[in-house]
Design a protein around this motif. Structure first.
Motif, PDB file in Angstrom:
ATOM      1  N   GLN A 132       5.816   7.172   1.186  1.00  0.00           N
ATOM      2  CA  GLN A 132       4.548   7.883   1.020  1.00  0.00           C
ATOM      3  C   GLN A 132       4.067   8.495   2.336  1.00  0.00           C
ATOM      4  O   GLN A 132       3.273   9.431   2.345  1.00  0.00           O
ATOM      5  N   ARG A 139      -4.480   8.039   2.316  1.00  0.00           N
ATOM      6  CA  ARG A 139      -4.258   7.679   0.903  1.00  0.00           C
ATOM      7  C   ARG A 139      -5.143   8.511  -0.019  1.00  0.00           C
ATOM      8  O   ARG A 139      -6.243   8.914   0.329  1.00  0.00           O
ATOM      9  N   TRP A 163       1.607  -2.401   4.203  1.00  0.00           N
ATOM     10  CA  TRP A 163       2.569  -1.312   4.051  1.00  0.00           C
ATOM     11  C   TRP A 163       3.988  -1.867   4.193  1.00  0.00           C
ATOM     12  O   TRP A 163       4.221  -2.850   4.903  1.00  0.00           O
ATOM     13  N   LYS A 192       0.832  -1.206   0.000  1.00  0.00           N
ATOM     14  CA  LYS A 192       0.000   0.000   0.000  1.00  0.00           C
ATOM     15  C   LYS A 192       0.861   1.248   0.000  1.00  0.00           C
ATOM     16  O   LYS A 192       0.345   2.354  -0.006  1.00  0.00           O
TER      17      LYS A 192
END
Length: 412
Positions: free
Chosen positions: A124, A412, A37, A9
């Motif tokens: 991210q 996200r 993740w 992810k």
């Protein structure tokens, strides 16, 4: 852990200014990794390599060429001092306090230490675990165009610092906290403080809960380790033997309690030798026992072999007053009734859930009365244990980890 075949992810970079990685960080990494993740934890260097280290943990200064420049010289000087002075001894603590007060500008210091290494792990989501990492986290999140999460493990600027240091840390926090996409902390009281101080719309609470063991077999480990008679009660303190935890008063209280009550201090720290000398001076060697610190994975079975746990902290600073230490949730996970100081969050979680006794524990006399009261009534002890069977299901990492993953999903 997530399967190797699970789709990622995204990448999460967690920043920690500690050498020993806090249980909270590792549990968060476990939950995020299980949800898909990829997690990297960037932390301070060890004095010696650890072959058994968590593969997700990388250390600053380990790349070719090291840190370089002034940061390298500062870190090397600190390592040299650590070889000659006990890490938590009085001399080292005084040197560190003087350095932070007069020589080191903390924001620039941590940027120099962490920024170059952090750039090697684009992500991210960047997570600043506690205030010293917030400026670094913001800088890296900007460079990566990443989300920034600030996990405030405590009310950092309200520790037992000088007023000058408290103001300096508060300025750093105020300067960067508005840039965060999410702010997380450890209990509602600290969440309220952060919201009020910085005008934050929302601060999420993720408790320092422990992972609930699938099975916790009955154990007499502490009785057997210290040859404690079977009918005697064992009260457990676990954690660092450090200043600000009211441990000398706890030792003195043991000279006033019934002789069938024993105290085990499980941990190490700068007060260890002084506490052992105090035990001998008071003549309570038969009732007070010292157990060395153990690895986190070995802790809970030992904890479960006590009859009750104690948290004697005093509100000597706002951070202490609002604390919910790891040991609170370790006691809950193992079903131990708790004796806790009358502090807001301890009162809410212990008395509010009916899992132990909250009392004034400022003096040895008060503490001795409370210890006798805690352990005097077998029926009440059993009622607390039965209540803990339900409470531990609500205050466990299995639930907190799910809530954490939901917070990250919202980024996200």
């Amino acid at each position: 852990m997530a399967s190797d075949l699970a789709p990622s992810k995204g990448r999460v970079l967690m920043l920690s200014n500690d050498r020993q990685i806090d249980r909270r960080i590792l549990l968060q990494a476990d939950s995020l990794q299980a949800a898909g993740w990829q997690v990297t934890i960037l932390a301070m260097p060890l004095d010696h390599p650890d072959a058994s280290a968590d593969p997700r943990v990388v250390r600053i200064g380990t790349r070719v060429g090291g840190l370089g420049g002034k940061a390298s010289r500062v870190l090397e000087g600190y390592r040299l001092l650590r070889r000659w002075l006990p890490m938590n001894g009085y001399a080292m603590r005084q040197l560190k306090a003087l350095a932070w007060r007069f020589l080191v500008e903390p924001e620039r210091f941590y940027l120099r230490l962490f920024l170059a290494d952090g750039r090697r792990y684009p992500a991210q989501v960047v997570v600043a675990h506690d205030l010293p990492m917030l400026a670094v986290g913001r800088a890296l999140a900007c460079e990566f165009s990443a989300a920034l999460v600030y996990d405030s493990h405590e009310l950092y600027s309200e520790q037992e610092f000088s007023r000058r240091e408290q103001r300096r840390w508060a300025r750093i926090e105020g300067k960067h906290v508005q840039a965060c996409d999410r702010v997380i902390t450890v209990n509602p009281s600290i969440a309220g403080e952060l919201r009020g101080r910085y005008g934050l719309a929302q601060v999420e609470v993720i408790y320092n809960a422990e992972r609930l063991p699938e099975h916790m077999p009955a154990s007499n480990y502490l009785h057997e380790r210290f040859a404690i008679p079977g009918g005697h009660r064992v009260l457990l303190f676990q954690g660092g033997l450090s200043a600000g935890r009211n441990l000398p008063a706890l030792i003195r209280a043991m000279a006033r309690v019934r002789p069938d009550i024993h105290l085990v201090l499980l941990g190490e720290g700068q007060l260890g030798n002084a506490l052992q000398r105090l035990v001998k001076r008071l003549g309570v060697q038969r009732q007070v026992h010292f157990h060395p610190a153990v690895a986190q994975q070995a802790l809970l079975p030992i904890t479960a072999s006590a009859d009750a746990g104690i948290i004697p902290y005093q509100g000597i600073c706002l951070n202490n007053r609002l604390c919910t230490p790891n040991k609170l949730f370790e006691f809950i996970a193992t079903g131990l009734p708790i004796l806790a100081s009358d502090l807001p969050e301890l009162n809410r979680l212990v008395a509010g859930n009916g899992i132990g006794l909250v009392a004034r524990l400022a003096t040895p006399e008060q503490m001795a009365r409370a210890i006798d009261e805690l352990l005097f009534d077998p029926e009440r002890l059993q009622a607390w244990r039965e209540r803990l069977l339900e409470v531990r299901k609500a205050l466990c990492w299995q639930r907190e980890g799910q809530r954490l993953v939901q917070i990250y999903e919202g980024l996200r």
